[in-house]
Design an enzyme around this catalytic site. Structure first.
Site, PDB file in Angstrom:
ATOM      1  N   CYS A 178      17.154  23.970  47.188  1.00 42.21           N
ATOM      2  CA  CYS A 178      15.782  23.926  47.694  1.00 42.21           C
ATOM      3  C   CYS A 178      15.794  23.897  49.216  1.00 42.21           C
ATOM      4  CB  CYS A 178      15.047  22.712  47.140  1.00 42.21           C
ATOM      5  SG  CYS A 178      13.346  22.544  47.745  1.00 42.21           S
ATOM      6  N   ALA A 195      46.909  37.716  37.981  1.00 40.84           N
ATOM      7  CA  ALA A 195      46.816  36.253  37.860  1.00 40.84           C
ATOM      8  C   ALA A 195      47.025  35.784  36.428  1.00 40.84           C
ATOM      9  CB  ALA A 195      45.456  35.781  38.379  1.00 40.84           C
ATOM     10  N   HIS A 200      32.512  27.211  48.614  1.00 41.36           N
ATOM     11  CA  HIS A 200      31.521  28.235  48.950  1.00 41.36           C
ATOM     12  C   HIS A 200      30.272  28.151  48.077  1.00 41.36           C
ATOM     13  CE1 HIS A 200      34.793  30.942  50.961  1.00 41.36           C
ATOM     14  NE2 HIS A 200      34.426  29.920  51.709  1.00 41.36           N
ATOM     15  N   ASN A 245      49.611  36.037  43.852  1.00 43.01           N
ATOM     16  CA  ASN A 245      48.595  37.022  44.207  1.00 43.01           C
ATOM     17  C   ASN A 245      48.962  38.366  43.595  1.00 43.01           C
ATOM     18  OD1 ASN A 245      46.194  37.658  45.446  1.00 43.01           O
ATOM     19  ND2 ASN A 245      46.892  37.268  47.521  1.00 43.01           N
ATOM     20  N   LEU A 246      47.968  39.250  43.525  1.00 46.28           N
ATOM     21  CA  LEU A 246      48.242  40.604  43.044  1.00 46.28           C
ATOM     22  C   LEU A 246      49.121  41.339  44.045  1.00 46.28           C
ATOM     23  CD1 LEU A 246      47.671  42.637  40.782  1.00 46.28           C
ATOM     24  CD2 LEU A 246      45.667  43.395  42.090  1.00 46.28           C
ATOM     25  N   ASN A 302      35.578  30.591  44.809  1.00 46.24           N
ATOM     26  CA  ASN A 302      34.730  31.309  43.859  1.00 46.24           C
ATOM     27  C   ASN A 302      33.461  30.528  43.551  1.00 46.24           C
ATOM     28  OD1 ASN A 302      36.779  33.180  43.770  1.00 46.24           O
ATOM     29  ND2 ASN A 302      37.712  32.313  41.937  1.00 46.24           N
TER      30      ASN A 302
END
Length: 238
Positions: free
Chosen positions: A116, A219, A108, A201-202, A91
């Site tokens: 920059c 969660a 990520h 997990n869902l 995330n």
């Protein structure tokens, strides 16, 4: 005990931040090739900046949920007992940090930073990025982009991630689709190292079969319950 936790979009979904690969996710509504690639940014930087400016505003307005707070409490409990929690997140929001987690690695990138293109510095950035904004590090103008990993770019901190995985006693994936590599390959690497694996997990992820234990539901419910089992009662491992 050394714990390696990988979190994905499902960890922040209940905070109002959308997932990406679900049928109603972000990439079902927007073209990732136009909004999340270096080529898309080169072709239309204003469009890409506007997309991430909106996401940055949404992130600032969001609040951590019970899953974020449970992981922060678990990190503190492990540290009190001489262990550690390495929190690797896919995330780009800052909800883990706002909940109190300290050892967070954003593979990520981070939405609340601007990178920059001239000097490479990634500076804290809360506001919209405009075409004339100045880099805080080198003072160049018009060189800033979101500090996020786009399709075709290498994720960040891979050496630190692999080192932490090799030191782990338990690998846990929370709210991940199991379809985005290299993160989706971490569970297989953990198994090869003889590390026990757990999925929260869902719904079952694409690589659910690799996990020794699996717990499904929101969660905000599954993570506090799982963390509580680790830290309380006669069978506690922390």
């Amino acid at each position: 005990m050394n714990l390696f936790v990988l979190t994905g979009a499902g960890c922040s979904a209940e905070s109002g931040l959308g997932t990406f690969r679900d049928t109603d996710g972000v990439w079902a509504r927007f073209d990732p090739m136009k909004l999340a690639t270096p080529e898309g940014f080169a072709a239309d930087p204003d469009l890409v900046q506007a997309f991430y400016n909106a996401r940055r505003r949404n992130t600032r307005a969001a609040s951590p949920n019970a899953a974020h707070f449970a992981l922060a409490r678990l990190e503190a409990a492990l540290e009190r007992r001489g262990g550690s929690l390495f929190l690797c997140t896919q995330n780009i929001d800052d909800l883990h940090e706002r909940a109190g987690s300290h050892n967070v690695v954003h593979m990520h990138g981070e939405l609340l930073r601007a990178r920059c293109l001239q000097c490479g510095a990634a500076s804290p950035w809360q506001d919209d990025i405009g075409g004339d904004d100045v880099c805080p590090a080198c003072r160049a103008a018009g060189t800033l982009r979101p500090h996020v990993v786009w399709f075709g770019e290498m994720p960040l901190y891979m050496h630190e991630i692999h080192d932490a995985l090799e030191e782990a006693d338990l690998f846990v994936a929370i709210g991940t689709s199991g379809s985005v590599y290299p993160a989706a390959g971490f569970v297989a690497a953990a198994r090869q190292l003889g590390i026990r694996t757990c999925e929260l997990n869902l719904d079952p992820s694409d690589n659910a079969g690799y996990f020794d234990e699996r717990f499904y539901g929101p969660a905000s419910e599954t993570v506090p319950a799982w963390a509580g089992r680790l830290t309380a009662g006669p069978d506690a491992v922390v």
